[in-house]
Each structure stands twice: as C-alpha cells, then as structure tokens.
Design a protein around this motif. Sequence first.
Motif, PDB file in Angstrom:
ATOM      1  N   ARG A   1       0.810  -1.208   0.000  1.00  0.00           N
ATOM      2  CA  ARG A   1       0.000   0.000   0.000  1.00  0.00           C
ATOM      3  C   ARG A   1       0.850   1.267   0.000  1.00  0.00           C
ATOM      4  NH1 ARG A   1      -4.694  -0.682   4.403  1.00  0.00           N
ATOM      5  NH2 ARG A   1      -5.623   0.919   3.083  1.00  0.00           N
ATOM      6  N   ILE A   2       2.178   1.112   0.086  1.00  0.00           N
ATOM      7  CA  ILE A   2       3.084   2.265   0.072  1.00  0.00           C
ATOM      8  C   ILE A   2       3.865   2.210  -1.239  1.00  0.00           C
ATOM      9  CG2 ILE A   2       4.875   3.507   1.317  1.00  0.00           C
ATOM     10  CD1 ILE A   2       4.164   1.843   3.784  1.00  0.00           C
ATOM     11  N   CYS A   3       3.482   2.997  -2.189  1.00  0.00           N
ATOM     12  CA  CYS A   3       4.075   2.876  -3.522  1.00  0.00           C
ATOM     13  C   CYS A   3       4.442   4.244  -4.082  1.00  0.00           C
ATOM     14  CB  CYS A   3       3.109   2.148  -4.465  1.00  0.00           C
ATOM     15  SG  CYS A   3       1.483   2.901  -4.592  1.00  0.00           S
ATOM     16  N   SER A   4       5.263   4.212  -5.128  1.00  0.00           N
ATOM     17  CA  SER A   4       5.692   5.411  -5.860  1.00  0.00           C
ATOM     18  C   SER A   4       6.478   6.389  -4.998  1.00  0.00           C
ATOM     19  CB  SER A   4       4.487   6.117  -6.497  1.00  0.00           C
ATOM     20  OG  SER A   4       3.807   5.260  -7.384  1.00  0.00           O
ATOM     21  N   LEU A   5       7.215   5.876  -4.004  1.00  0.00           N
ATOM     22  CA  LEU A   5       8.049   6.751  -3.187  1.00  0.00           C
ATOM     23  C   LEU A   5       9.248   7.240  -3.996  1.00  0.00           C
ATOM     24  CD1 LEU A   5       8.170   4.857   0.240  1.00  0.00           C
ATOM     25  CD2 LEU A   5       6.645   6.714  -0.449  1.00  0.00           C
ATOM     26  N   THR A   6       9.652   8.480  -3.740  1.00  0.00           N
ATOM     27  CA  THR A   6      10.838   9.037  -4.397  1.00  0.00           C
ATOM     28  C   THR A   6      11.998   9.219  -3.421  1.00  0.00           C
ATOM     29  OG1 THR A   6      10.080  11.315  -4.033  1.00  0.00           O
ATOM     30  CG2 THR A   6       9.432  10.240  -6.106  1.00  0.00           C
ATOM     31  N   HIS A   7      11.703   9.360  -2.126  1.00  0.00           N
ATOM     32  CA  HIS A   7      12.742   9.582  -1.119  1.00  0.00           C
ATOM     33  C   HIS A   7      12.436   8.737   0.120  1.00  0.00           C
ATOM     34  CE1 HIS A   7      13.109  13.075  -3.707  1.00  0.00           C
ATOM     35  NE2 HIS A   7      14.242  13.412  -3.121  1.00  0.00           N
ATOM     36  N   VAL A   8      13.435   7.970   0.573  1.00  0.00           N
ATOM     37  CA  VAL A   8      13.304   7.180   1.796  1.00  0.00           C
ATOM     38  C   VAL A   8      14.516   7.459   2.683  1.00  0.00           C
ATOM     39  CG1 VAL A   8      13.297   4.868   2.802  1.00  0.00           C
ATOM     40  CG2 VAL A   8      11.914   5.341   0.773  1.00  0.00           C
ATOM     41  N   THR A   9      14.248   7.845   3.942  1.00  0.00           N
ATOM     42  CA  THR A   9      15.310   8.100   4.919  1.00  0.00           C
ATOM     43  C   THR A   9      15.022   7.302   6.173  1.00  0.00           C
ATOM     44  OG1 THR A   9      15.693  10.347   4.100  1.00  0.00           O
ATOM     45  CG2 THR A   9      16.471   9.832   6.329  1.00  0.00           C
ATOM     46  N   TYR A  10      16.004   6.546   6.643  1.00  0.00           N
ATOM     47  CA  TYR A  10      15.857   5.736   7.852  1.00  0.00           C
ATOM     48  C   TYR A  10      17.016   6.026   8.790  1.00  0.00           C
ATOM     49  CZ  TYR A  10      15.777   1.749  11.011  1.00  0.00           C
ATOM     50  OH  TYR A  10      15.757   0.986  12.136  1.00  0.00           O
ATOM     51  N   VAL A  11      16.699   6.329  10.060  1.00  0.00           N
ATOM     52  CA  VAL A  11      17.722   6.636  11.054  1.00  0.00           C
ATOM     53  C   VAL A  11      17.425   5.862  12.329  1.00  0.00           C
ATOM     54  CG1 VAL A  11      18.870   8.435  12.395  1.00  0.00           C
ATOM     55  CG2 VAL A  11      17.952   8.968  10.132  1.00  0.00           C
ATOM     56  N   SER A  12      18.421   5.158  12.856  1.00  0.00           N
ATOM     57  CA  SER A  12      18.248   4.444  14.120  1.00  0.00           C
ATOM     58  C   SER A  12      19.594   4.281  14.799  1.00  0.00           C
ATOM     59  CB  SER A  12      17.619   3.067  13.891  1.00  0.00           C
ATOM     60  OG  SER A  12      17.610   2.309  15.086  1.00  0.00           O
TER      61      SER A  12
END
Length: 344
Positions: free
Chosen positions: A165-176
């Motif tokens: 259900r999460i589609c067509s993303l252009t930018h993904v940032t993950y911080v942990s």
Amino acid sequence: MSVGSLEKQYLGLGHTNIDYRTLNYLGYSTHRLAKDITIFLEERVVYSGEALEALSRSLCEVCPFPLARKILFVFVKDERADIDMDAWSDPLLAGANIDAFVGRIKQMAPSVSEIGVQPVDRDSTPSVFNQHFSNLVSQLYRLASRVEYGYGLDTADLMRLQQDRICSLTHVTYVSTSRTDSAHQFVQLARKNALTLQSLSFECGHDLFVSDLVQHADGSPVAYPRLLTLKLLSWSDSDELRRPVFRGAVPFPVLRRLYIDTDYPFGDNTLFRGNAATLEVLHMRLDHLSVSILREYKVFVSGSHPKLQVVNISFTTNFVLELLASTSEAVDFIFSIGSGVAVR
C-alpha cells in the motif's frame, strides 16, 4: 493587528510546532503559511479517537495548512498512569480511528508530499500498541512520496509495514541508533519502490543490510533506475561486515551522489558499476580492503568519471595514497584526517 499583518509576520517562519491538544485552534491564520509542520502527540490519542475529534473540530470551516509540504509526527511518552489496555486492544476500533485520523490529516494539509515519523521508545509503550503503530505508519506513508523514520532515537520495531500500500516513493530516509527490526522493513520498502526512488538514506547504529538492498529474497538483482543520491552510514564496531560480490548487476545506473560513512560494503565495484558517466560527488571512508577493491576494479582510473568533481575521503592511515596514484588530476579532494582537513 490585522489578518494581513499576521500573515506577513509568519511568512518567513515557514515552520510551526503543534500539540494535538491545540488542534482545535488550527483555523487561525498564523498557521496558514506554514510549509513545515511538527505535530507532538501520544499514540493513545490516535487509537482512541481523541486526536480525530480535535482535528474534526478544527476543520469545520477552514483548511489550516494549505501550503504545507512536510509533516513530522513526533510521538511522545504517555504520562497517564490509568491507561485501560482493554480500551485500545480492539484492532477494528483502533484501525477505524487510524483511517479517519489519516484522512483528516490529508484534509488538513492537502499538498503534503513528505511524511516523517519519530517514534517513542517502545520500552515505555504498551505492547498492544505495536500492531496499531505499524498500521498508523503505513497509512501516513501513503499520503507522501517522501518518507522519513527515526531521527536518531531508539526507534520502534515495526511489526509489519503494509508494503503493497506504500508505492511510488521518491525519497526514503531511515535513522536508528539501536538494533531494531524496523531496518529490515525499510530495506523491503526500498526494494518495493526501487523503480521510483531518487534518494535513499540509511543511518544505523548496527551493521547495514546493504546487500539486501541490491537483491531480492530469491537472489535476483534489484535495480534503481532513477536513484540519484545514496547515503549509507553505520557506526557499528563489528568486524564481521559482509562484503559480498554481485558480478554483472548494475543496481545504480544513474547515481550522482554517493556517501559511504561505513566500511565499503561490497567485495567488488557494485556501488560504482554503470554510473561512471553520472557520478559527481563521492564521500567515503577508506580502509585497506576498500582501497584494494577500488584499485582492483579500476574505479578511479584517470578519465573514467568525467563528471566527478568532489571527493571527500576520511581515513586513519595512509591508505589513501594508494588511491591517489591512479586517480584523475581533475578531481578536487577533501581529506579528513582525524579532526584535520586537507584539500587537494
């Protein structure tokens, strides 16, 4: 002071912080020019419907944030000691409140294109909230093409993002900064959106899962035909980082900016393959093995990267001299040696 004067006063602000308890007052003109919003709230108020009620009242007459492009949801520790777990354990009721809340967020900021989520430490959160939280994050991400998660805190273990259900993303940032399973969720999210991603950033306090970014679970290669920026950062002290080889695969064919603040994660030129004509900026941390790999595959043979203008290299020994011996003189180098910086 007139409404016009108020709007001029807030024109340069561009950002506003709000608590869900003030959502009743979002109709005031001082918010209408904000393009960047931070909302502070407890998870419970979303699942219980309290935040929905506040939003519903604020949206009776006006759209509070018509210009907003980014919303950051900061979930805070719930200080209430009298939380009735039975009241929030029903997934159907919580799911309905989540759906309605996210719908109201879209009405509140119809132009939003970037959603950020800063989760609360799960040690202070009832375990019954975990499934609800995964549902909430998934729903919020459906509103945007740019998503961010974590912001350097001890982040939540997401049970299951609704990937389809999460589609067509252009930018993904993950911080942990901690070891959580949520990193795997975002690796899968990146693969799911590989065809549309333009920027991908992973900052982890543990070993990165870089090899999983470039191959599916069945071992078939993953390509990111539009990815322009790739950032990989890890501050783990592990000596067992895998350096797999992916011969022939071209995962990043149009990459322009590559930032590697971790040990080079491959045993070959996977990150450089196919993008010699497009790479413009390179920041990386070198060790002896990294230099050996880059030299073996002739990554920086003179003239091989015609658009490469800036290389920022951090190192603790003189391994970089090996690299300089076979690198184009046209490149501007910035060397970070401890706290000192030298420019060539």
